[in-house]
Motif scaffolding. Structure first.
Motif, PDB file in Angstrom:
ATOM      1  N   GLN A  55       0.849  -1.185   0.000  1.00 55.82           N
ATOM      2  CA  GLN A  55       0.000   0.000   0.000  1.00 55.82           C
ATOM      3  C   GLN A  55       0.888   1.239   0.000  1.00 55.82           C
ATOM      4  O   GLN A  55       1.673   1.458   0.934  1.00 55.82           O
ATOM      5  N   TRP A  61      -5.843   2.443  -1.285  1.00 54.77           N
ATOM      6  CA  TRP A  61      -5.922   1.164  -1.972  1.00 54.77           C
ATOM      7  C   TRP A  61      -4.624   0.375  -1.757  1.00 54.77           C
ATOM      8  O   TRP A  61      -3.593   0.929  -1.383  1.00 54.77           O
ATOM      9  N   LYS A  62      -4.711  -0.912  -1.978  1.00 55.17           N
ATOM     10  CA  LYS A  62      -3.537  -1.765  -1.836  1.00 55.17           C
ATOM     11  C   LYS A  62      -3.691  -2.957  -2.765  1.00 55.17           C
ATOM     12  O   LYS A  62      -4.808  -3.336  -3.145  1.00 55.17           O
TER      13      LYS A  62
END
Length: 382
Positions: A55, A61-62
């Motif tokens: 991330q 987001w990741k």
């Protein structure tokens, strides 16, 4: 045909080598990550996950970049099962290999059961005191205590999971509903300066005197989260005001409803026992001329009214007390040497590693002898 290829792939030795290599990488990577992430976060992100994620800093987001501990464990388990099914042969020559495979499968299943079922808590007792509960360091509960009777109390405990939903909580034993306006997983609390004009976080109890700020979750093993919750209590006649409860505020706050009196307090979640442990004495010895601990131990008395048991036990390093399906380890102590902190572990599958090691050991010894004895016979014949 495709199913046979899939099965052969699952049972292959190559897959075993790949999985074991991935496991080595995860252990090495996760161990290094503990330095910056802390033990609990590293455990969750590397070993108790199906994937390890990357991330970017500041991003929401990741993306998965590597298989996690659960993925590697399950693939290895299927690999062992498939190999056992494919090569199973009930013979003297193969019996040792069967035991080794069964031992490894039992080890993986036992580790998964430990991860799912084991519960850790602590019991802090001062000399001369007794307790019949331990406390979970990483979970809290809201205790609403009815003190109207005076000589006895009725406690309604609301677990942390119910507080985090930030919804309305109703219980038949309470004459009011609890609206969780906000739950703080970790927080910093400061006293309000009356000259600044700043208002407190709540209208009742200690609320007007303090302000609260939400902070990042703790990952250091030597520090803990300090949760808090902003509550509004309501009756059919209207609101009773807002209260702020927190681990920073150890004293209970009072609520009056009609002729009933209540105390509300946020505290570590308690796990009650059907027996009592008394701390008779605590001993802390150091090496002469130093502050290095040489030995520290707790002499406790266990009383169980259900069984009539009443006995004394000494708990010290590498000599825990196993009782009632739980294990009590000597974990720490108070700085004045008048109190002890016991780590309490309930692990229903704690015996599986021992059984696994015995099976693997017998299996390896069997295979060794199966080859050694014919070899010695041939040597003698020559």
């Amino acid at each position: 045909m495709r199913l046979e290829k899939v099965f052969d792939f699952l049972a292959s030795l190559k897959l075993s080598v790949v999985v074991l290599t991935l496991a080595l990488v995860i252990v090495f990577w996760g161990t290094l990550a503990q330095v910056n992430m802390g033990l609990y976060k590293a455990q969750n992100e590397f070993f108790r996950s199906f994937f390890i994620y990357w991330q970017p800093q500041g991003a929401t987001w990741k993306i998965p970049i590597f298989p996690g501990g659960y993925t590697v464990g399950f693939v290895f388990l299927f690999n062992l099962l498939a190999a056992q099914i494919k090569t199973f042969e009930l013979s003297v020559k193969k019996f040792g290999l069967v035991l080794v495979h069964v031992g490894l499968i039992l080890l993986l299943i036992g580790q998964l059961a430990t991860d799912m079922l084991a519960v850790e808590s602590t019991m802090h007792i001062r000399e001369g005191e007794a307790k019949n509960y331990s406390e979970m360091d990483r979970y809290v509960e809201l205790a609403v205590i009815n003190t109207t009777a005076g000589d006895r109390e009725r406690v309604t405990a609301i677990p942390q999971d119910a507080l985090t939903h930030e919804s309305e909580i109703q219980d038949p034993s309470l004459p009011f509903a609890i609206h969780v306006r906000h739950f703080y997983p970790n927080s910093a609390v400061t006293q309000v300066d009356p000259m600044s004009g700043e208002k407190g976080v709540a209208t009742q109890g200690f609320g007007p005197q303090v302000s609260v700020r939400e902070t990042a979750r703790e990952t250091d093993m030597n520090r803990r989260d300090m949760p808090g919750a902003l509550l509004e209590l309501t009756t059919p006649q209207g609101s009773l005001g807002t209260w702020f409860v927190s681990l920073w505020i150890e004293q209970p706050q009072h609520v009056h409803v009609g002729n009933q009196e209540f105390e509300v307090v946020l505290r570590p979640q308690r796990l009650y026992k059907p027996y009592t442990i008394h701390l008779l004495s605590f001993t802390h010895e150091v090496y002469p001329g130093t502050e290095i601990p040489k030995d520290f131990s707790s002499m406790v008395r266990v009383q169980n009214p259900q069984t009539g048991e009443d006995r004394q036990v000494r708990i010290y390093m590498n000599n825990p007390l196993r009782y009632g399906g739980e294990t009590y380890y000597q974990a720490s102590f108070d700085t004045d040497n008048k109190g002890t902190i016991l780590q309490v572990v309930r692990n229903p599958s704690w015996l599986t590693p021992y059984f696994s090691c015995v099976l693997v050991g017998i299996g390896l010894l069997w295979q060794f002898l199966v080859h050694l004895i014919p070899f010695l016979k041939r040597k003698v014949a020559l």
